[in-house]
Design a protein around this motif. Structure first.
Motif, PDB file in Angstrom:
ATOM      1  N   GLN A 344       0.828  -1.207   0.000  1.00  0.00           N
ATOM      2  CA  GLN A 344       0.000   0.000   0.000  1.00  0.00           C
ATOM      3  C   GLN A 344       0.861   1.256   0.000  1.00  0.00           C
ATOM      4  N   ALA A 345       1.920   1.257   0.819  1.00  0.00           N
ATOM      5  CA  ALA A 345       2.808   2.419   0.871  1.00  0.00           C
ATOM      6  C   ALA A 345       3.504   2.634  -0.469  1.00  0.00           C
ATOM      7  N   ARG A 346       3.956   1.552  -1.085  1.00  0.00           N
ATOM      8  CA  ARG A 346       4.649   1.664  -2.357  1.00  0.00           C
ATOM      9  C   ARG A 346       3.709   2.114  -3.477  1.00  0.00           C
ATOM     10  N   VAL A 347       2.494   1.570  -3.466  1.00  0.00           N
ATOM     11  CA  VAL A 347       1.533   1.923  -4.515  1.00  0.00           C
ATOM     12  C   VAL A 347       1.122   3.391  -4.404  1.00  0.00           C
ATOM     13  N   ARG A 348       1.026   3.894  -3.193  1.00  0.00           N
ATOM     14  CA  ARG A 348       0.711   5.327  -3.037  1.00  0.00           C
ATOM     15  C   ARG A 348       1.792   6.187  -3.696  1.00  0.00           C
ATOM     16  N   GLU A 349       3.052   5.764  -3.562  1.00  0.00           N
ATOM     17  CA  GLU A 349       4.155   6.521  -4.144  1.00  0.00           C
ATOM     18  C   GLU A 349       4.100   6.547  -5.670  1.00  0.00           C
ATOM     19  N   ILE A 350       3.683   5.444  -6.270  1.00  0.00           N
ATOM     20  CA  ILE A 350       3.726   5.345  -7.730  1.00  0.00           C
ATOM     21  C   ILE A 350       2.365   5.591  -8.374  1.00  0.00           C
ATOM     22  N   LEU A 351       1.372   5.919  -7.577  1.00  0.00           N
ATOM     23  CA  LEU A 351       0.000   5.994  -8.072  1.00  0.00           C
ATOM     24  C   LEU A 351      -0.129   6.915  -9.285  1.00  0.00           C
ATOM     25  N   HIS A 352       0.545   8.056  -9.259  1.00  0.00           N
ATOM     26  CA  HIS A 352       0.398   9.040 -10.338  1.00  0.00           C
ATOM     27  C   HIS A 352       0.956   8.548 -11.663  1.00  0.00           C
ATOM     28  N   THR A 353       1.755   7.477 -11.632  1.00  0.00           N
ATOM     29  CA  THR A 353       2.339   6.950 -12.868  1.00  0.00           C
ATOM     30  C   THR A 353       1.469   5.869 -13.499  1.00  0.00           C
ATOM     31  N   LEU A 354       0.436   5.425 -12.816  1.00  0.00           N
ATOM     32  CA  LEU A 354      -0.358   4.290 -13.272  1.00  0.00           C
ATOM     33  C   LEU A 354      -1.509   4.735 -14.163  1.00  0.00           C
ATOM     34  N   PRO A 355      -2.050   3.830 -14.989  1.00  0.00           N
ATOM     35  CA  PRO A 355      -3.199   4.168 -15.841  1.00  0.00           C
ATOM     36  C   PRO A 355      -4.401   4.615 -15.013  1.00  0.00           C
ATOM     37  N   ALA A 358      -6.611   1.920 -13.276  1.00  0.00           N
ATOM     38  CA  ALA A 358      -5.952   1.304 -12.130  1.00  0.00           C
ATOM     39  C   ALA A 358      -5.930   2.264 -10.948  1.00  0.00           C
ATOM     40  N   GLN A 359      -5.672   3.545 -11.197  1.00  0.00           N
ATOM     41  CA  GLN A 359      -5.679   4.535 -10.123  1.00  0.00           C
ATOM     42  C   GLN A 359      -7.031   4.558  -9.410  1.00  0.00           C
ATOM     43  N   GLU A 360      -8.098   4.535 -10.192  1.00  0.00           N
ATOM     44  CA  GLU A 360      -9.443   4.614  -9.602  1.00  0.00           C
ATOM     45  C   GLU A 360      -9.714   3.428  -8.686  1.00  0.00           C
ATOM     46  N   VAL A 361      -9.359   2.229  -9.154  1.00  0.00           N
ATOM     47  CA  VAL A 361      -9.592   1.028  -8.348  1.00  0.00           C
ATOM     48  C   VAL A 361      -8.727   1.040  -7.094  1.00  0.00           C
ATOM     49  N   ILE A 362      -7.464   1.439  -7.237  1.00  0.00           N
ATOM     50  CA  ILE A 362      -6.550   1.468  -6.088  1.00  0.00           C
ATOM     51  C   ILE A 362      -7.031   2.474  -5.046  1.00  0.00           C
ATOM     52  N   LEU A 363      -7.409   3.671  -5.476  1.00  0.00           N
ATOM     53  CA  LEU A 363      -7.888   4.684  -4.537  1.00  0.00           C
ATOM     54  C   LEU A 363      -9.154   4.230  -3.831  1.00  0.00           C
ATOM     55  N   ASP A 364     -10.036   3.580  -4.566  1.00  0.00           N
ATOM     56  CA  ASP A 364     -11.277   3.069  -3.971  1.00  0.00           C
ATOM     57  C   ASP A 364     -10.967   2.092  -2.846  1.00  0.00           C
ATOM     58  N   ASP A 365      -9.927   1.286  -3.043  1.00  0.00           N
ATOM     59  CA  ASP A 365      -9.536   0.311  -2.030  1.00  0.00           C
ATOM     60  C   ASP A 365      -8.775   0.971  -0.882  1.00  0.00           C
ATOM     61  N   LEU A 366      -7.812   1.848  -1.202  1.00  0.00           N
ATOM     62  CA  LEU A 366      -6.997   2.473  -0.169  1.00  0.00           C
ATOM     63  C   LEU A 366      -7.820   3.372   0.743  1.00  0.00           C
ATOM     64  N   GLU A 367      -8.766   4.089   0.156  1.00  0.00           N
ATOM     65  CA  GLU A 367      -9.568   5.037   0.932  1.00  0.00           C
ATOM     66  C   GLU A 367     -10.780   4.387   1.584  1.00  0.00           C
ATOM     67  N   GLY A 368     -11.023   3.113   1.242  1.00  0.00           N
ATOM     68  CA  GLY A 368     -12.126   2.395   1.872  1.00  0.00           C
ATOM     69  C   GLY A 368     -13.494   2.884   1.470  1.00  0.00           C
ATOM     70  N   THR A 369     -13.587   3.588   0.322  1.00  0.00           N
ATOM     71  CA  THR A 369     -14.899   4.105  -0.091  1.00  0.00           C
ATOM     72  C   THR A 369     -15.758   3.009  -0.701  1.00  0.00           C
ATOM     73  N   HIS A 370     -15.115   2.065  -1.390  1.00  0.00           N
ATOM     74  CA  HIS A 370     -15.814   0.933  -2.011  1.00  0.00           C
ATOM     75  C   HIS A 370     -16.996   1.386  -2.857  1.00  0.00           C
ATOM     76  N   ARG A 371     -16.750   2.445  -3.631  1.00  0.00           N
ATOM     77  CA  ARG A 371     -17.778   2.912  -4.569  1.00  0.00           C
ATOM     78  C   ARG A 371     -17.895   1.967  -5.759  1.00  0.00           C
ATOM     79  N   LEU A 372     -16.788   1.281  -6.072  1.00  0.00           N
ATOM     80  CA  LEU A 372     -16.772   0.414  -7.239  1.00  0.00           C
ATOM     81  C   LEU A 372     -17.048  -1.020  -6.820  1.00  0.00           C
ATOM     82  N   PRO A 373     -17.831  -1.776  -7.618  1.00  0.00           N
ATOM     83  CA  PRO A 373     -17.997  -3.193  -7.331  1.00  0.00           C
ATOM     84  C   PRO A 373     -16.677  -3.927  -7.530  1.00  0.00           C
TER      85      PRO A 373
END
Length: 380
Positions: A344-355, A358-373
């Motif tokens: 999680q720490a590493r992915v936060r660092e590289i998040l801006h470089t990802l498609p 992928a960013q949307e799904v990762i943020l949904d998981d990291l932030e615990g919003t679970h807006r996406l199925p």
């Protein structure tokens, strides 16, 4: 792979090396390249750095210019169609095959250029789970598991027994230690092979086609076991497979070999949300797409298949699934899987470089919003 390759699974000596952390340096692919960083904590597992790796057999190129770093202490998967050199890649990582060009950096040593003595020492960091278990048919499960300890250490039989029974318990084979390979199921053989790979406390575990010969239920149990092993010993685990259920649910990171190149390697969300035609075709098991029986489909075959589709013939796949299913978590009662926090720490660092997907799904998981199925069907 040869079970008798020198040094594989031998007892590792204590080697001091600075902790590693990984950061992406390639925006277009999200590839990991590792650099040393003082972090005030002991490094877990061992990262594997691969740079511009090329391997051929005679005039046949297997893959070329493969570059990635497999993060320390995490579970990673390399997938791809049959015949793309996935097992060749594993054999190269432990020095059983020598690529013509490139680097394989393990614990600060390039194993392609190092001496035979250095390679032997590097191999002590590895445990290998072979496709067929590679058990000795004349030995029972206990003796098969004890073999590396008896060959490579000077431990007493009481010490050997303690370690063997501990590893057999970890893989759920307590009570089966006196059975012979011919008396147990394929799934039990796989678990026995895994137990043997663990007896010398490896920092890196290579797993070659863990689903080979197993039904879907046993494959699911083995997938859970690999996650639980990672939670218990925090080793770097690299799985080579073409099983889509394993790819979707087990790893922290995924890469794909296709047409002699590494298509991509990075956080699991990158590949599972990819619009790359070959990736989508492979993940959904369809005939329609760039992959053919001989890996690369010619134009005539593609046109004939498209015409058949228009005429109403099915493409052989299931209803297309898009999105990212939940990753398997450690069984309740297991230690916390430390790889989760590091990733999680590493992915936060590289998040801006990802498609973006992928960013949307990762943020949904990291932030615990679970807006996406966790996954969606394309027809919905």
């Amino acid at each position: 792979m040869s079970l008798n390759a020198p040094g594989i699974g031998a007892k590792a000596s204590k080697r001091e090396s600075p902790p590693r952390a990984c950061a992406t340096v390639t925006q277009t692919t999200g590839l990991f390249l590792c650099r040393n960083r003082v972090a005030g904590r002991i490094s877990v597992g061992t990262a594997i750095g691969v740079e511009n790796l090329t391997k051929s057999f005679g005039s046949q190129k297997i893959w070329e210019d493969v570059t990635m770093t497999i993060p320390a202490g995490e579970v990673s998967v390399i997938l791809g169609p049959s015949g793309t050199g996935k097992s060749v890649f594993l054999k190269s990582l432990i020095g059983l095959l020598r690529p013509e060009r490139g680097k394989i950096m393990i614990d600060g040593t390039d194993i392609i250029e190092c001496s035979a003595k250095e390679l032997y020492e590097i191999r002590t960091l590895f445990g290998v789970m072979f496709q067929d278990g590679a058990l000795f048919g004349s030995m029972n499960i206990y003796d098969n598991t004890a073999f590396p300890l008896r060959e490579h250490t000077k431990k007493s039989e009481s010490e050997v027994r303690k370690i063997v029974m501990e590893k057999l318990e970890m893989v759920g084979l307590t009570g089966s230690e006196n059975k012979f390979p011919g008396e147990i199921s394929g799934g039990m053989k796989k678990r026995a092979g895994l137990a043997r790979s663990l007896v010398l406390d490896p920092q890196i575990i290579l797993v070659d086609e863990p689903d080979s010969g197993l039904d879907p239920v046993r494959t699911a149990y083995l997938s859970q076991l690999l996650i639980d092993i990672n939670a218990q010993i925090d080793a770097t685990i690299l799985i080579v497979t073409h099983n889509i259920n394993i790819v979707r649910t087990v790893p922290d990171n995924i890469g794909m070999l296709y047409r002699k190149h590494l298509v991509m390697f990075g956080p699991r969300e990158v590949l599972l949300t990819s619009d790359e035609p070959a990736v989508k075709q492979f993940l959904n098991g369809r005939r329609i797409g760039p992959i053919g029986m001989s890996e690369e489909k010619d134009e005539a075959t593609a046109a004939a298949e498209a015409a058949a589709m228009e005429a109403g013939q099915g493409d052989g796949g299931l209803e297309e699934i898009e999105g990212v299913p939940p990753q398997i978590v450690a069984t309740p009662g297991m230690p916390e899987r430390m790889a989760v926090g590091r990733r999680q720490a590493r992915v936060r660092e590289i998040l801006h470089t990802l498609p973006p997907k992928a960013q949307e799904v990762i943020l949904d998981d990291l932030e615990g919003t679970h807006r996406l199925p966790s996954h969606t069907f394309a027809s919905e």
